[in-house]
Write a protein that holds these residues in place. Structure first.
Motif, short mmCIF file in Angstrom:
data_model
loop_
_atom_site.label_atom_id
_atom_site.label_comp_id
_atom_site.label_asym_id
_atom_site.label_seq_id
_atom_site.Cartn_x
_atom_site.Cartn_y
_atom_site.Cartn_z
N PHE A 49 0.83 -1.21 0.00
CA PHE A 49 0.00 0.00 0.00
C PHE A 49 0.86 1.26 0.00
N ALA A 50 1.98 1.23 0.71
CA ALA A 50 2.87 2.40 0.76
C ALA A 50 3.45 2.70 -0.62
N VAL A 51 3.90 1.68 -1.33
CA VAL A 51 4.43 1.89 -2.68
C VAL A 51 3.35 2.50 -3.56
N ASP A 52 2.15 1.99 -3.45
CA ASP A 52 1.06 2.50 -4.28
C ASP A 52 0.74 3.96 -3.95
N LEU A 72 5.77 7.38 -10.17
CA LEU A 72 6.34 6.18 -10.77
C LEU A 72 5.40 5.66 -11.85
N HIS A 73 5.96 5.18 -12.93
CA HIS A 73 5.13 4.66 -14.02
C HIS A 73 4.09 3.69 -13.44
N SER A 74 2.86 3.84 -13.90
CA SER A 74 1.75 3.10 -13.27
C SER A 74 1.93 1.58 -13.32
N SER A 75 2.46 1.05 -14.43
CA SER A 75 2.62 -0.41 -14.50
C SER A 75 3.73 -0.89 -13.56
N LEU A 76 4.78 -0.10 -13.41
CA LEU A 76 5.85 -0.47 -12.49
C LEU A 76 5.36 -0.37 -11.05
N ARG A 77 4.64 0.70 -10.75
CA ARG A 77 4.10 0.86 -9.40
C ARG A 77 3.12 -0.28 -9.08
N LEU A 98 15.52 -12.86 0.13
CA LEU A 98 16.09 -12.42 -1.15
C LEU A 98 15.10 -11.58 -1.95
N ALA A 99 13.85 -12.00 -1.97
CA ALA A 99 12.83 -11.25 -2.71
C ALA A 99 12.61 -9.87 -2.12
N VAL A 100 12.47 -9.80 -0.80
CA VAL A 100 12.24 -8.51 -0.14
C VAL A 100 13.47 -7.62 -0.30
N GLY A 101 14.64 -8.20 -0.14
CA GLY A 101 15.87 -7.42 -0.30
C GLY A 101 16.01 -6.87 -1.71
N GLY A 102 15.76 -7.70 -2.70
CA GLY A 102 15.84 -7.25 -4.09
C GLY A 102 14.82 -6.18 -4.41
N LEU A 103 13.62 -6.35 -3.92
CA LEU A 103 12.57 -5.36 -4.14
C LEU A 103 12.90 -4.05 -3.43
N ALA A 104 13.44 -4.14 -2.23
CA ALA A 104 13.81 -2.94 -1.48
C ALA A 104 14.91 -2.17 -2.21
N VAL A 105 15.88 -2.86 -2.74
CA VAL A 105 16.95 -2.19 -3.50
C VAL A 105 16.36 -1.52 -4.74
N ALA A 106 15.48 -2.22 -5.45
CA ALA A 106 14.87 -1.64 -6.65
C ALA A 106 14.07 -0.40 -6.33
N LEU A 111 14.94 3.46 -7.51
CA LEU A 111 13.93 4.26 -8.24
C LEU A 111 13.60 5.54 -7.47
N ALA A 112 13.56 5.46 -6.15
CA ALA A 112 13.27 6.65 -5.36
C ALA A 112 14.41 7.66 -5.45
#
Length: 136
Positions: free
Chosen positions: A57-60, A66-71, A117-125, A129-130
């Motif tokens: 929800f925070a990312v949204d 941020l581009h809507s499809s990426l968000r 790994l998934a959360v870490g990778g997403l957090a870095v991405a 982007l931020a």
């Protein structure tokens, strides 16, 4: 044949989620401290799932440029991860409780490593982007 055995095992496991009496019928009662520790672990997994949902929800909400499809992708991945984490929590709780009652080794899982790994990778991405303010 292997697929049907897997589905049967999964169905049995899901039925145990809602049938604590069936779990109690197996083996002998473990030390209550171990059952309570198992429950605290379950609750920690639920908190992790809730945090992932909150992150979705925070990312949204906080990345409107941020581009809507990426968000939407980041949001859906975090929300799905939260749901998966909650489901995994109850499954792991049942598996551990059964193992303790049977006097077996506790089950091992790759899920914590995959989640980290998934959360870490997403957090870095998201951080990258931020920082660069990507708004394509």
């Amino acid at each position: 044949m292997i697929l049907s055995d897997g589905l049967r095992t999964a169905a049995t496991s899901v039925r145990l989620w809602f049938s604590p009496a069936r779990i109690r019928a197996e083996g002998s009662t473990p030390d209550y401290r171990f059952s309570l520790a198992n429950e605290r672990t379950f609750l920690a997994w639920l908190r992790t799932g809730l945090a992932l949902v909150g992150g979705g929800f925070a990312v949204d909400q906080f990345f409107p440029r941020l581009h809507s499809s990426l968000r939407a992708s980041f949001t859906v991945v975090l929300l799905a991860g939260g749901a998966l984490c909650a489901l995994r929590a109850v499954n792991h709780w049942v598996r551990c409780e059964r193992a303790m009652r049977r006097g077996e080794d506790l089950p091992v899982s790759r899920f914590p490593a995959a989640l980290a790994l998934a959360v870490g990778g997403l957090a870095v991405a998201v951080a990258v982007l931020a920082l660069i303010g990507w708004t394509v």
